[in-house]
Design a protein around this motif. Structure first.
Motif, PDB file in Angstrom:
ATOM      1  N   LYS A   6       8.927   1.121  11.336  1.00 40.89           N
ATOM      2  CA  LYS A   6       8.927   0.623  12.748  1.00 40.89           C
ATOM      3  C   LYS A   6       8.659   1.934  13.572  1.00 40.89           C
ATOM      4  N   ARG A   7       7.644   2.185  14.068  1.00 39.33           N
ATOM      5  CA  ARG A   7       7.101   3.226  14.830  1.00 39.33           C
ATOM      6  C   ARG A   7       8.039   3.882  15.804  1.00 39.33           C
ATOM      7  N   GLY A   8       8.119   2.870  16.904  1.00 39.21           N
ATOM      8  CA  GLY A   8       9.172   3.275  18.184  1.00 39.21           C
ATOM      9  C   GLY A   8      10.463   3.594  17.677  1.00 39.21           C
ATOM     10  N   ALA A   9      11.216   2.979  16.834  1.00 42.80           N
ATOM     11  CA  ALA A   9      12.436   2.989  16.470  1.00 42.80           C
ATOM     12  C   ALA A   9      12.561   4.292  15.521  1.00 42.80           C
ATOM     13  N   ALA A  10      11.376   4.257  14.761  1.00 47.06           N
ATOM     14  CA  ALA A  10      11.454   5.727  13.974  1.00 47.06           C
ATOM     15  C   ALA A  10      11.307   6.948  14.758  1.00 47.06           C
ATOM     16  N   ILE A  11      10.544   6.999  15.934  1.00 47.14           N
ATOM     17  CA  ILE A  11      10.507   8.067  16.624  1.00 47.14           C
ATOM     18  C   ILE A  11      11.824   8.540  17.559  1.00 47.14           C
ATOM     19  N   LYS A  12      12.174   7.409  17.859  1.00 48.89           N
ATOM     20  CA  LYS A  12      13.764   7.370  18.486  1.00 48.89           C
ATOM     21  C   LYS A  12      14.794   8.220  17.473  1.00 48.89           C
ATOM     22  N   LYS A  13      14.973   7.635  16.383  1.00 45.65           N
ATOM     23  CA  LYS A  13      15.759   7.796  15.415  1.00 45.65           C
ATOM     24  C   LYS A  13      15.551   9.211  15.021  1.00 45.65           C
ATOM     25  N   MET A  14      14.315   9.641  15.030  1.00 42.25           N
ATOM     26  CA  MET A  14      13.893  11.153  14.525  1.00 42.25           C
ATOM     27  C   MET A  14      14.543  12.286  15.492  1.00 42.25           C
ATOM     28  N   VAL A  72      -3.718  12.900   3.698  1.00 41.06           N
ATOM     29  CA  VAL A  72      -4.944  12.587   4.026  1.00 41.06           C
ATOM     30  C   VAL A  72      -5.899  13.593   3.241  1.00 41.06           C
ATOM     31  N   ALA A  73      -6.929  12.874   2.425  1.00 40.01           N
ATOM     32  CA  ALA A  73      -7.826  13.367   1.377  1.00 40.01           C
ATOM     33  C   ALA A  73      -8.720  14.446   2.141  1.00 40.01           C
ATOM     34  N   PRO A  74      -9.130  15.235   1.621  1.00 45.16           N
ATOM     35  CA  PRO A  74     -10.177  16.296   2.368  1.00 45.16           C
ATOM     36  C   PRO A  74     -11.420  15.441   2.722  1.00 45.16           C
ATOM     37  N   GLY A  75     -11.753  15.866   3.998  1.00 41.34           N
ATOM     38  CA  GLY A  75     -13.133  15.045   4.569  1.00 41.34           C
ATOM     39  C   GLY A  75     -12.940  13.812   5.281  1.00 41.34           C
ATOM     40  N   VAL A  76     -11.564  13.228   5.067  1.00 44.80           N
ATOM     41  CA  VAL A  76     -11.151  11.744   5.593  1.00 44.80           C
ATOM     42  C   VAL A  76     -10.874  12.315   6.959  1.00 44.80           C
ATOM     43  N   LYS A  77     -11.046  11.277   7.979  1.00 47.15           N
ATOM     44  CA  LYS A  77     -10.431  11.359   9.218  1.00 47.15           C
ATOM     45  C   LYS A  77      -9.276  10.550   9.343  1.00 47.15           C
ATOM     46  N   ALA A  78      -8.262  10.780  10.085  1.00 45.38           N
ATOM     47  CA  ALA A  78      -7.071   9.918  10.272  1.00 45.38           C
ATOM     48  C   ALA A  78      -6.536  10.398  11.478  1.00 45.38           C
ATOM     49  N   PRO A  79      -5.869   9.557  12.630  1.00 43.23           N
ATOM     50  CA  PRO A  79      -5.603   9.764  13.810  1.00 43.23           C
ATOM     51  C   PRO A  79      -4.107  10.789  13.583  1.00 43.23           C
ATOM     52  N   TYR A  80      -3.998  11.426  14.588  1.00 46.16           N
ATOM     53  CA  TYR A  80      -2.893  12.387  14.566  1.00 46.16           C
ATOM     54  C   TYR A  80      -1.589  11.374  15.329  1.00 46.16           C
ATOM     55  N   LYS A  81      -0.610  11.257  14.967  1.00 49.67           N
ATOM     56  CA  LYS A  81       0.641  10.523  15.285  1.00 49.67           C
ATOM     57  C   LYS A  81       1.357  10.995  16.439  1.00 49.67           C
ATOM     58  N   ILE A  82       2.123  10.305  17.300  1.00 43.79           N
ATOM     59  CA  ILE A  82       2.731  10.720  18.665  1.00 43.79           C
ATOM     60  C   ILE A  82       3.969  11.578  18.099  1.00 43.79           C
ATOM     61  N   GLY A  83       4.617  11.505  16.795  1.00 47.11           N
ATOM     62  CA  GLY A  83       5.879  12.053  16.344  1.00 47.11           C
ATOM     63  C   GLY A  83       5.898  13.438  16.858  1.00 47.11           C
TER      64      GLY A  83
END
Length: 246
Positions: free
Chosen positions: A125-133, A156-167
């Motif tokens: 649960k992204r929003g709740a997880a950030i608040k709790k964090m 994330v494996a080498p060479g693979v692109k993945a977004p940076y999270k808001i946390g």
């Protein structure tokens, strides 16, 4: 034939690594329960053991570059394998991780992680997880150290692109602490899954701290650019062919 021999060496290495975790956990248990210092000493001892045995058992050397962070800082790191966890924690004086809650159930690892001040979060649960964090970090402010978060939220494996999270940006914004990016090429030698460990030099590099006062979007853009550019450089240094970044 050479691959088969290296795979067998890797199997022995992985087996003894986890056996050593159990031994260290038991030997240090009384001290760890009496003092957080004992728990941290156990974790550091195990990290050193893994790095030392990796060098002579599978030919995997490790190197930490850059100015090692100290004091109250947030470390926003690239995550490619279990090895970068071991290297970062073993390098900083008082590391503590933002970690997924499921790890609490891992034998030895979960108990010691809590003891040294790691912050478990529910990633479902992204929003709740950030608040709790943020709440958990604030409540644990009495435990000094370097708070380590993996900016992409997972390996994330080498060479693979993945977004940076808001946390990472939330912690940067609300804690008001310096943020030190960290790059790596560990995934080339120690994959996310599987037994095989490739010989070579795995590197974790601490980069210059990001300045205070960046807005959320500006922070994430700067963090991603710094970490990905440095990680690409380290991976190319290790022999991985990568396309140029746009």
């Amino acid at each position: 034939m050479a691959y088969a021999v290296q795979w067998l060496r890797s199997l022995v290495f992985v087996g003894q690594m986890y056996a050593a975790m159990g031994v260290v956990g038991i030997v240090y248990f009384p001290w760890a329960m009496a003092s957080r210092r004992g728990a941290r000493a156990a974790c550091v001892a195990w990290c050193r053991w893994v790095r030392w045995t990796a060098g002579w058992m599978v030919g995997l050397k490790t190197e930490v570059r850059g100015e090692i962070p100290s004091g109250e800082v947030v470390i926003a790191a690239k995550h490619q394998s279990f090895l970068d966890i071991i290297m970062i924690f073993g390098a900083v004086p008082a590391g503590k991780f933002i970690m997924k809650r499921e790890l609490l159930w891992a034998p030895v690892l979960g108990q010691y992680a809590l003891r040294i001040g790691c912050v478990p979060v529910d990633r479902g649960k992204r929003g709740a997880a950030i608040k709790k964090m943020v709440q958990d970090v604030a409540q644990g402010a009495a435990i000094p150290g370097q708070l380590i978060i993996y900016a992409q939220g997972t390996r994330v494996a080498p060479g693979v692109k993945a977004p940076y999270k808001i946390g990472a940006s939330v912690l940067y914004e609300q804690l008001g602490q310096p943020c030190v990016p960290a790059a790596t090429n560990c995934g080339i030698f120690w994959p996310r899954k599987g037994i095989y460990r490739k010989p070579g030099v795995a590197v974790v590099e601490f980069l210059p701290a990001l300045p205070q006062g960046l807005d959320r979007d500006g922070f994430l853009t700067r963090l991603e650019n710094d970490v990905e550019t440095a990680s690409d450089r380290l991976m190319r240094e290790a022999g991985l062919e990568l396309p140029d970044r746009d």
